[in-house]
Design a protein around this motif. Sequence first.
Motif, PDB file in Angstrom:
ATOM      1  N   SER A 453       0.858  -1.198   0.000  1.00 17.69           N
ATOM      2  CA  SER A 453       0.000   0.000   0.000  1.00 17.69           C
ATOM      3  C   SER A 453       0.889   1.242   0.000  1.00 17.69           C
ATOM      4  O   SER A 453       2.020   1.191   0.472  1.00 17.69           O
ATOM      5  CB  SER A 453      -0.855   0.029   1.264  1.00 17.69           C
ATOM      6  N   GLY A 556      -7.390  -6.619   0.029  1.00 20.89           N
ATOM      7  CA  GLY A 556      -6.896  -6.397   1.388  1.00 20.89           C
ATOM      8  C   GLY A 556      -5.503  -5.834   1.321  1.00 20.89           C
ATOM      9  O   GLY A 556      -4.958  -5.642   0.238  1.00 20.89           O
ATOM     10  N   ASP A 560      -0.129  -8.446   5.649  1.00 18.37           N
ATOM     11  CA  ASP A 560      -0.752  -7.941   6.881  1.00 18.37           C
ATOM     12  C   ASP A 560      -0.132  -8.551   8.139  1.00 18.37           C
ATOM     13  O   ASP A 560      -0.441  -8.142   9.255  1.00 18.37           O
ATOM     14  CB  ASP A 560      -2.281  -8.142   6.854  1.00 18.37           C
ATOM     15  N   TYR A 563      -1.942  -9.125  11.574  1.00 22.90           N
ATOM     16  CA  TYR A 563      -2.653  -8.100  12.352  1.00 22.90           C
ATOM     17  C   TYR A 563      -4.116  -8.070  11.899  1.00 22.90           C
ATOM     18  O   TYR A 563      -4.399  -8.276  10.717  1.00 22.90           O
ATOM     19  CB  TYR A 563      -2.037  -6.733  12.137  1.00 22.90           C
ATOM     20  N   CYS A 564      -5.004  -7.767  12.843  1.00 19.93           N
ATOM     21  CA  CYS A 564      -6.401  -7.750  12.433  1.00 19.93           C
ATOM     22  C   CYS A 564      -6.767  -6.437  11.743  1.00 19.93           C
ATOM     23  O   CYS A 564      -7.631  -6.413  10.871  1.00 19.93           O
ATOM     24  CB  CYS A 564      -7.327  -8.036  13.610  1.00 19.93           C
ATOM     25  N   ARG A 565      -6.089  -5.338  12.116  1.00 20.07           N
ATOM     26  CA  ARG A 565      -6.373  -4.070  11.425  1.00 20.07           C
ATOM     27  C   ARG A 565      -5.053  -3.445  10.950  1.00 20.07           C
ATOM     28  O   ARG A 565      -4.574  -2.475  11.524  1.00 20.07           O
ATOM     29  CB  ARG A 565      -7.118  -3.110  12.348  1.00 20.07           C
ATOM     30  N   PRO A 566      -4.467  -4.039   9.932  1.00 20.75           N
ATOM     31  CA  PRO A 566      -3.160  -3.531   9.489  1.00 20.75           C
ATOM     32  C   PRO A 566      -3.285  -2.177   8.801  1.00 20.75           C
ATOM     33  O   PRO A 566      -4.328  -1.874   8.216  1.00 20.75           O
ATOM     34  CB  PRO A 566      -2.685  -4.597   8.508  1.00 20.75           C
ATOM     35  N   THR A 567      -2.234  -1.373   8.933  1.00 22.47           N
ATOM     36  CA  THR A 567      -2.188  -0.110   8.187  1.00 22.47           C
ATOM     37  C   THR A 567      -0.949  -0.129   7.304  1.00 22.47           C
ATOM     38  O   THR A 567      -0.103  -1.016   7.429  1.00 22.47           O
ATOM     39  CB  THR A 567      -2.081   1.101   9.134  1.00 22.47           C
TER      40      THR A 567
END
Lengths: 665, 221
Positions: A453, A556, A560, A563-567
């Motif tokens: 990303s 997605g 990741d 991690y459950c909420r990766p940035t």
Amino acid sequence: MICILAAVVLICCCALVCLSCGSTRDSGRFLPWFIVPAAILGLAGAGASLWEGTVHTVAPPVALPLGTVLLQLDPLSCVFLIPLFLLSGLASLAAPARMRLLADQLRHGRHAFFFCLLIAAMAMVLLAADGALFLILWEIMSLAPFFLLSHSDKTGDERFAGWIYLVAAHLGALPLLLLFAMLTTEAGASDFTSYMNLAGHANAGIFLILALIGFGAKCGIIPLHMWMPEAHSSAPGHVAVLLSGTMLNMGMYGIFRIVSLFGPGDPWWSYTLMGVGAFSGVLGILLGAAQSDMKRTLAYSSAENMGIICMALGAALLAGRNGASVAMALLLAGAFLHMWNHSLFKSLLFLAANAVKEGTHTTQIQHLGGLYKRLPLTGGCFAMGAAAIAGMPPFNGFMSEMLIYLGFALGSDAARGTESSLIFWAAFFVLGCIAGLALFAFARLFGLAFLGSPRGRESDDACEPETQLRLIMVFLAASCLWASLAGPFLLRALRIALQWFSQTLYPSAPLVEADFVLGGDLLAWYALTGCLLLLACALIAGGRRFLAAKYPPEEGITWDCGYCRPTARMQYSGGSFAHSLASILQPLIRARLRLPRMDAFFPSEATASMEVADWPTSLWNRLLFRPVAFLAESAKGLQRGLVNLYILYILAALLIALFWALEWT
Amino acid sequence: MSGVPFFSSMGWLHVILGFIVLTDLSLLAAEHRRVCIRLIALQGMLLGALPLLMHTGETAIYPWVVAAIFFGTKGILLPWLLWRTMKQLPFSAMRPYVGSTVCVLIGLCGFMLSLWLAGRLGLTFNALFSQVFPTSFTTIFAGLLLIVTQRTALNQIFGYLVLENGIYLLNVPMIQYENLWLELSILLDILVGIFVMGIAVLHIYRVFESTDVDRFAVLRD
């Protein structure tokens, strides 16, 4: 010969036309009109000459102060002229748009003039067959990039890049000056034919060392590479293509030329060439793998590739000495093909990196990411270039490396029972390491910049470059693929040049056609395998597309890591990717790690970073540049601004001269 | 000097050369500009008289013309110009970097060096030249020493003049061949130089309110 001289004249005309347009008008638009026809002419001339293996000499009745104007087109020149003309044409096509983008920083007329001058000087360097003429053209060729690099002196980095280039170019010219002065004195004339009489000269070793320092500085062999990362990273795309794709080859040409004049020399020549090449190859790619700037990574990888060519040349000399003619044929063919291939994929990578810079205004990996989605064509071309440079089949990088691998193996087999055998195996091992490290470096570069990303806002707003640059990139990427499939054809084209080169080294036992059979077969198999691999890739891609249409994929974040909420910030950064390699090879990379201290239970915001200093350059700084700078600063004390003192200096100088003269009479 | 009758032209030549060396040393010792200018005038007059003593050629008028030109420029015109400039400047005291005693001692060393050099070089092609050489070299040396040791621009001009006198002295033996054009051209250069410097000194004084050359150091890059 006529074609090439006509091409040079055309390029010089272009230079004058651009200069006469001045800085106000868009002079860049003339470049393709002149240089593309010149490049086609030059390519036709050099290609025909290479295919036929003829040697043309022209000696216009013009006198030089210390030499003669003697031009010669021999197979070795042709090998280097082909990438020069090909890339000059492509660079000139890319130039106008680049110059328009830099409009506020650039003096168009001047920039275009020096661009043409650089191309013309490089072509003439390859034709020069006289020491004095060669040096003059070499100096013109060395000076022109300074004006191309210092087009904008607004930022300190650009000024630094220009100056460091100028200093390195002059330091590199010094050993060459000494070399040609020695050669002319010893031979009694300054033309290359007279130099050949010195083949078994007692000082031939010194000639090689001087050539290695002088030409090595031009082709960026580590530790003489200090100008390269700075210059390549600050140069605009079209200039970077010329610098990395063609000017580095000029340095290599010098080494090949000196070896052809005085070779094969003692065994230590081979060991030195192989040692220098191995050092440059390993260290180049190691330092490149840990850089945070895309263009700097590419610059260091040039040092690596030049190292590979140097190693192959040294090994070819050794194989020839041992009588392993097939190994010698493979190694020389590998060296020349790798030089061609490097020109192709390095130009492609620099143009793609330039497109990234124009799209995102940065080449720092930590600000990039996810570019493949925004720049699919640039990303695809970059991926192909990266795969080629990392030596992945079916691209052309592995094709030439494969010849070199096999040459090492056969050379070792022929030298069984001697220490040379071990050296060949060591070279084999080193080349393997270099290839592995290159794969790591380019997987990191492509992965971090194009996949995942976006790490910063820069990547979000990225857009593809103009159609012309995209076409050039596609052409270069296709060339990389074509070169790998056309291996047997390229070997056939090179065969006469290789035979000519081997004859200058070993006149009694030059390479014969039978020596190339193995290489030809190998390349034919490689091409066939490549075709099958491409077919397989096409099938897999088709199947994937079919499946993707049937079962729409879920989007997605890449990597990741559970991690459950990766940035985007959780992705690998340039430093963290290279950290594992840097920690294993710390003595060679000398990375400096800055880790935050986390003592509290709830640590506050902290950053960790890894810095990779270019330690060979730091070593130069400590051993040479700082002492010289200290001396120069101390000498400033002589300039006090007092007239009295200046006259005192004159008085002292006169008295010293008087006493010195009296001593001698 | 033994063997030369005192009142012969050669005897007078030696006397004048001796006086020139004395003026050199006095210039090095001088502490006031007035004294310096007078000494330069005296030296110029002595130098101007030299062509009369050295001429052995056929034309009788030639030495008188040359002597008149050099006597006029070196002995009267240039000192007068300097005097005029000096009058427009406020301070008369010289403030050299090196004290006068040391200066005279260095000047004496220069004189000894000149005598040694005259012997060492073995200038035998022209008898007059070998006689004039020590004085000439001493004068050149004294001129350079004046330029190096003086702080103000005007006093440095004295040095240039003395230096030029030394060069002139090397040329005077050429009078035998009635050929002093080289010297005349140098003199012209110096004359123009003095004009320019005299004007420049005044301008410098107006801008810097001083003619100290060490203040010019701010002009360097």
